[in-house]
Motif scaffolding. Sequence first.
Motif, PDB file in Angstrom:
ATOM      1  N   GLY A  68      17.335  11.215   5.442  1.00 38.18           N
ATOM      2  CA  GLY A  68      16.552  12.359   4.984  1.00 38.18           C
ATOM      3  C   GLY A  68      15.083  12.025   4.838  1.00 38.18           C
ATOM      4  N   TYR A  69      14.805  10.827   4.341  1.00 38.98           N
ATOM      5  CA  TYR A  69      13.412  10.404   4.192  1.00 38.98           C
ATOM      6  C   TYR A  69      12.748  10.203   5.553  1.00 38.98           C
ATOM      7  N   LEU A  70      13.482   9.633   6.494  1.00 40.65           N
ATOM      8  CA  LEU A  70      12.925   9.440   7.830  1.00 40.65           C
ATOM      9  C   LEU A  70      12.477  10.775   8.419  1.00 40.65           C
ATOM     10  N   GLU A  71      13.310  11.805   8.224  1.00 42.89           N
ATOM     11  CA  GLU A  71      12.977  13.122   8.756  1.00 42.89           C
ATOM     12  C   GLU A  71      11.823  13.758   7.978  1.00 42.89           C
ATOM     13  N   ARG A  72      11.916  13.748   6.655  1.00 43.55           N
ATOM     14  CA  ARG A  72      10.877  14.413   5.850  1.00 43.55           C
ATOM     15  C   ARG A  72       9.517  13.751   5.995  1.00 43.55           C
ATOM     16  N   TRP A  73       9.527  12.458   6.208  1.00 45.09           N
ATOM     17  CA  TRP A  73       8.256  11.745   6.344  1.00 45.09           C
ATOM     18  C   TRP A  73       7.739  11.761   7.778  1.00 45.09           C
ATOM     19  N   GLY A  74       8.488  12.406   8.679  1.00 42.24           N
ATOM     20  CA  GLY A  74       8.047  12.556  10.066  1.00 42.24           C
ATOM     21  C   GLY A  74       7.956  11.247  10.828  1.00 42.24           C
ATOM     22  N   LEU A  75       8.865  10.295  10.533  1.00 43.80           N
ATOM     23  CA  LEU A  75       8.785   8.964  11.132  1.00 43.80           C
ATOM     24  C   LEU A  75       9.812   8.719  12.234  1.00 43.80           C
ATOM     25  N   ARG A  76      10.668   9.703  12.500  1.00 43.99           N
ATOM     26  CA  ARG A  76      11.705   9.474  13.506  1.00 43.99           C
ATOM     27  C   ARG A  76      11.107   9.099  14.849  1.00 43.99           C
ATOM     28  N   ASP A  77      10.029   9.737  15.259  1.00 40.45           N
ATOM     29  CA  ASP A  77       9.446   9.467  16.574  1.00 40.45           C
ATOM     30  C   ASP A  77       8.803   8.089  16.662  1.00 40.45           C
ATOM     31  N   ARG A  78       8.625   7.421  15.521  1.00 38.42           N
ATOM     32  CA  ARG A  78       8.073   6.067  15.560  1.00 38.42           C
ATOM     33  C   ARG A  78       9.143   5.034  15.943  1.00 38.42           C
ATOM     34  N   VAL A  79      10.418   5.394  15.789  1.00 33.71           N
ATOM     35  CA  VAL A  79      11.496   4.433  15.994  1.00 33.71           C
ATOM     36  C   VAL A  79      12.012   4.510  17.434  1.00 33.71           C
ATOM     37  N   LEU A  80      12.249   3.343  18.024  1.00 33.25           N
ATOM     38  CA  LEU A  80      12.868   3.330  19.347  1.00 33.25           C
ATOM     39  C   LEU A  80      14.240   4.008  19.265  1.00 33.25           C
ATOM     40  N   PRO A  81      14.541   4.926  20.168  1.00 36.99           N
ATOM     41  CA  PRO A  81      15.812   5.665  20.082  1.00 36.99           C
ATOM     42  C   PRO A  81      17.040   4.757  20.029  1.00 36.99           C
ATOM     43  N   GLN A  82      16.990   3.636  20.742  1.00 35.87           N
ATOM     44  CA  GLN A  82      18.160   2.757  20.778  1.00 35.87           C
ATOM     45  C   GLN A  82      18.379   2.012  19.460  1.00 35.87           C
ATOM     46  N   ALA A  83      17.374   2.001  18.581  1.00 31.37           N
ATOM     47  CA  ALA A  83      17.535   1.309  17.298  1.00 31.37           C
ATOM     48  C   ALA A  83      18.281   2.159  16.277  1.00 31.37           C
ATOM     49  N   LEU A  84      18.123   3.475  16.341  1.00 33.81           N
ATOM     50  CA  LEU A  84      18.715   4.343  15.325  1.00 33.81           C
ATOM     51  C   LEU A  84      20.244   4.262  15.273  1.00 33.81           C
ATOM     52  N   PRO A  85      20.963   4.262  16.404  1.00 30.04           N
ATOM     53  CA  PRO A  85      22.431   4.140  16.305  1.00 30.04           C
ATOM     54  C   PRO A  85      22.870   2.843  15.636  1.00 30.04           C
ATOM     55  N   GLU A  86      22.124   1.757  15.841  1.00 35.27           N
ATOM     56  CA  GLU A  86      22.518   0.487  15.246  1.00 35.27           C
ATOM     57  C   GLU A  86      22.381   0.510  13.725  1.00 35.27           C
ATOM     58  N   TRP A  87      21.473   1.330  13.218  1.00 32.36           N
ATOM     59  CA  TRP A  87      21.251   1.424  11.772  1.00 32.36           C
ATOM     60  C   TRP A  87      21.988   2.604  11.149  1.00 32.36           C
ATOM     61  N   THR A  88      22.828   3.262  11.931  1.00 33.48           N
ATOM     62  CA  THR A  88      23.615   4.391  11.439  1.00 33.48           C
ATOM     63  C   THR A  88      25.063   3.959  11.277  1.00 33.48           C
ATOM     64  N   ASP A  89      25.629   4.151  10.074  1.00 32.01           N
ATOM     65  CA  ASP A  89      26.989   3.661   9.819  1.00 32.01           C
ATOM     66  C   ASP A  89      28.042   4.650  10.295  1.00 32.01           C
ATOM     67  N   ALA A  90      29.304   4.293  10.065  1.00 32.95           N
ATOM     68  CA  ALA A  90      30.411   5.117  10.553  1.00 32.95           C
ATOM     69  C   ALA A  90      30.458   6.483   9.893  1.00 32.95           C
ATOM     70  N   GLU A  91      29.802   6.621   8.737  1.00 38.31           N
ATOM     71  CA  GLU A  91      29.745   7.913   8.044  1.00 38.31           C
ATOM     72  C   GLU A  91      28.554   8.754   8.490  1.00 38.31           C
ATOM     73  N   GLY A  92      27.791   8.247   9.448  1.00 35.97           N
ATOM     74  CA  GLY A  92      26.625   8.982   9.941  1.00 35.97           C
ATOM     75  C   GLY A  92      25.374   8.795   9.104  1.00 35.97           C
ATOM     76  N   ARG A  93      25.379   7.805   8.204  1.00 34.42           N
ATOM     77  CA  ARG A  93      24.224   7.569   7.327  1.00 34.42           C
ATOM     78  C   ARG A  93      23.286   6.526   7.929  1.00 34.42           C
ATOM     79  N   LEU A  94      21.994   6.833   7.930  1.00 34.19           N
ATOM     80  CA  LEU A  94      20.993   5.837   8.304  1.00 34.19           C
ATOM     81  C   LEU A  94      20.784   4.954   7.082  1.00 34.19           C
ATOM     82  N   VAL A  95      21.169   3.678   7.179  1.00 37.57           N
ATOM     83  CA  VAL A  95      21.214   2.841   5.984  1.00 37.57           C
ATOM     84  C   VAL A  95      19.874   2.205   5.650  1.00 37.57           C
TER      85      VAL A  95
END
Length: 425
Positions: A116-143
């Motif tokens: 939620g913070y990543l989205e609200r702070w407008g930082l998603r586009d700063r992250v390489l797309p391939q990194a986000l799945p690795e930091w997302t757990d089985a419950e769909g949470r970005l840890v």
Amino acid sequence: MRRRVMLAGTISAILAPALSGCGALDPGDDDPETLVFHHSLTAGSASFAVYDAVRAEFERENPGARVKDLVSGGTDLINVYETARLAGKEADVVLVNLAEKSLSWTDYDATVPVGGYLERWGLRDRVLPQALPEWTDAEGRLVGFPWSGFSWPVAFNTRLLEAAGVSGVPRTAAQLVDAADRVRARGARGLVSIGGNDWSGQKLLMQIMQAHLPPERARRLFAEAGFASDAQALRGLEHFVELRDAGVFFDGAQGINADSMNSDFYTGQAAVVSMISGSLASVPPEVADVVELGGWPVPAGGVYDKPTALRGYTSAGLWISPNGEEKIDLVERFIRHLYREATAQRFVREAGEVLALRGPAESPDFPLVAAAVNLPESAVSYAVLPDLHVPPAVSQPLIRATSLAFTPGRDAQSIAADLDTAYRS
């Protein structure tokens, strides 16, 4: 569910006795303008020098704000953080890798989800797309906020290989065994130095085993075990045994650690190592000049048609603690500052970091890191990294099983049984 109950028991058994001394671990300050940052950056390192300058810049740009460092050695950081968290005295933001025990932090409210913070702070586009799945757990949470990653090729000292009569770097298992015979004939302790007694050996064992193991099956085995009953896993372990018994690895590999392995390569004693990009940054110039990067040579009839390497974006992330959520405005300013392109580029250019953020990746002062990051997929295939699949409580027992695998006399069936036992332990 069984895994979560087991982990809860492990954490309680190990950390609860430390509560009586947790006052000494108190990072200290409830001041809403003091952010406590827990990390393992070592004073004197290039990464710390960049961070120190970036921290000072942040404090200048945010009058009244202060960043207080809490520093723990790499393997100690997780235990120190967990103990402090049990006492409610944890740091506000922690910089640590996504592996082993940290994989369970969000489950146990040791840290908070940050999607939620990543989205609200407008930082998603700063992250390489391939990194986000690795930091997302089985419950769909970005840890955590992804920060740094790695490339993990094989480094070949061409000067040593040429001196032994090896023409070109080995790309097949047969060429690897031939190179081992040649360097041993000149009195070397072996061809490949490897930390058979720690995480570096565990990664290489799993990588070699995958020579005959399709990626989807590898992921399942890393998550659930069953190596001793899987024909393809056993075939991969038989290949490992063939290499070990052919003298490919340094004598006594089961007692070597990653630091000794790196030293062997830095000092020109080892012709070949499997080396992560963070260690490649420290290769002396006189050695770096004769290094060629590639992948681990593959056997005939395997599932990969090119030598294999590893890569990922789990080296470090910025985790927010429950204490940090109480200072979320300050945490936002701090993470935004680190995520700036100009800030991130300082870590890339001046410290040779491999970041999980968008932007140029040139590290002119760290040529081997740049070469590792830009290793073409036409030259290597990427095997499955075990870290995101191996259950947290299994990691250390698995390393002990790896040490046994590098010990002469252990056959493939015994190694597989040792790996399975690590999961049951």
